[in-house]
Design a protein around this motif. Structure first.
Motif, short mmCIF file in Angstrom:
data_model
loop_
_atom_site.label_atom_id
_atom_site.label_comp_id
_atom_site.label_asym_id
_atom_site.label_seq_id
_atom_site.Cartn_x
_atom_site.Cartn_y
_atom_site.Cartn_z
N ARG A 176 41.54 42.16 40.40
CA ARG A 176 42.83 41.57 40.03
C ARG A 176 43.95 42.13 40.89
O ARG A 176 44.88 41.40 41.29
CB ARG A 176 43.13 41.85 38.56
CG ARG A 176 42.30 41.03 37.58
CD ARG A 176 42.94 41.04 36.20
NE ARG A 176 42.96 42.37 35.61
CZ ARG A 176 43.83 42.74 34.66
NH1 ARG A 176 44.75 41.92 34.23
NH2 ARG A 176 43.75 43.96 34.16
N SER A 177 43.86 43.41 41.20
CA SER A 177 44.85 44.03 42.08
C SER A 177 44.81 43.41 43.48
O SER A 177 45.85 43.13 44.08
CB SER A 177 44.60 45.54 42.17
OG SER A 177 45.50 46.17 43.03
N LYS A 224 46.52 40.12 43.40
CA LYS A 224 47.97 40.28 43.35
C LYS A 224 48.53 40.55 44.74
O LYS A 224 49.61 40.07 45.11
CB LYS A 224 48.33 41.42 42.40
CG LYS A 224 49.83 41.63 42.24
CD LYS A 224 50.13 42.75 41.25
CE LYS A 224 51.63 42.94 41.11
NZ LYS A 224 51.96 44.05 40.16
N CYS A 258 42.08 34.48 43.63
CA CYS A 258 41.76 34.91 42.26
C CYS A 258 40.83 36.10 42.31
O CYS A 258 40.23 36.42 43.34
CB CYS A 258 41.16 33.76 41.47
SG CYS A 258 39.62 33.10 42.15
N TRP A 259 40.70 36.77 41.17
CA TRP A 259 39.94 38.01 41.13
C TRP A 259 38.50 37.84 41.57
O TRP A 259 37.91 38.75 42.20
CB TRP A 259 40.00 38.62 39.72
CG TRP A 259 39.29 37.83 38.66
CD1 TRP A 259 39.84 36.89 37.84
CD2 TRP A 259 37.91 37.91 38.31
NE1 TRP A 259 38.89 36.37 37.01
CE2 TRP A 259 37.70 36.99 37.26
CE3 TRP A 259 36.83 38.68 38.76
CZ2 TRP A 259 36.45 36.80 36.67
CZ3 TRP A 259 35.59 38.49 38.18
CH2 TRP A 259 35.41 37.57 37.15
N LEU A 274 49.36 44.86 36.22
CA LEU A 274 48.39 43.82 35.94
C LEU A 274 48.37 43.43 34.47
O LEU A 274 47.95 42.33 34.12
CB LEU A 274 46.99 44.31 36.35
CG LEU A 274 46.81 44.70 37.81
CD1 LEU A 274 45.41 45.27 38.05
CD2 LEU A 274 47.07 43.52 38.73
#
Length: 220
Positions: free
Chosen positions: A8-9, A12, A17-18, A219
């Motif tokens: 997820r980081s 970002k 997407c993750w 997050l």
């Protein structure tokens, strides 16, 4: 952090997407299956581990937005989020308590390849890359303690994933990679130890477990 949070980081930072990044972050944390303690990170959480990730996953990934993201950059992000900085492999072995069964000398890759050919058949060249991979860690740290990184049961399964399930020989024959890898470790150490036989001898330091949190990364 969990690989999901690392991924997820990455999303970002780089977009997408993750799931675009999860497999790389999961690879770094797979050593937790060996030991559910922060010192499991010694096997892959270092600059040399990032280079290994590049060899496995390629130099970059294309995220779901069509953006190319360097695998090295993702690896360094993972290390910084878990250790606050990207350590070199040798740092994990500071004050390492070596077991008495570590060898005082080691065969080289060519000798081991010749021994594999004599035992399993084929040409020594078919085995050389596998043996060289195991002994690559000689460049990571001085002394026989470098064997802690790959010369164990976890390293044998790493080798199988790295080099495919079998080593192809002439005439359509093949030998299981895991069998050759086990023979390698047995020849070098005289045994096939679990990785934990090494990991429990690493002196814990605060930097090894200073992982950040999803909240600190914005997050959650």
């Amino acid at each position: 952090m969990h690989p999901y949070d690392h991924a997820r980081s990455s999303a970002k930072i780089h977009g997408g997407c993750w799931s675009d990044y999860f497999s790389i972050h999961a690879w770094f944390d797979a050593s937790k299956a060996v030991q559910c303690r922060f010192t499991h990170r010694a096997l892959r959480h270092h600059v040399e581990g990032v280079a290994e990730a590049v060899s496995i996953f390629g130099p970059s990934v294309i995220n779901s937005n069509g953006v190319k993201v360097a695998t090295e950059q993702l690896g360094m992000q993972h290390l910084e989020e878990d250790c606050t900085y990207p350590p070199e492999a040798t740092v994990w072995l500071i004050d390492f308590d070596p077991p008495g069964w570590l060898p005082t000398s080691e065969p080289d890759s060519a000798e081991l390849a010749n021994a594999s050919a004599a035992r399993f058949g084929g040409d020594p060249g078919a085995y050389f890359a596998l043996h060289a991979w195991f002994l690559e860690t000689r460049n990571w740290s001085d002394g026989p303690e470098h064997l802690a990184f790959r010369h164990h049961a976890f390293g044998i399964f790493e080798a199988e994933a790295r080099f495919s399930p079998v080593i192809a020989l002439d005439g359509g024959k093949a030998v299981p990679t895991r069998v050759v890898a086990e023979h390698h470790v047995q020849q070098v150490l005289g045994r096939v130890p679990p990785a934990n036989d090494f990991l429990r001898r690493i002196k814990g330091e605060r930097w090894m477990l200073q992982a950040t949190s999803p909240r600190k990364l914005g997050l959650d």
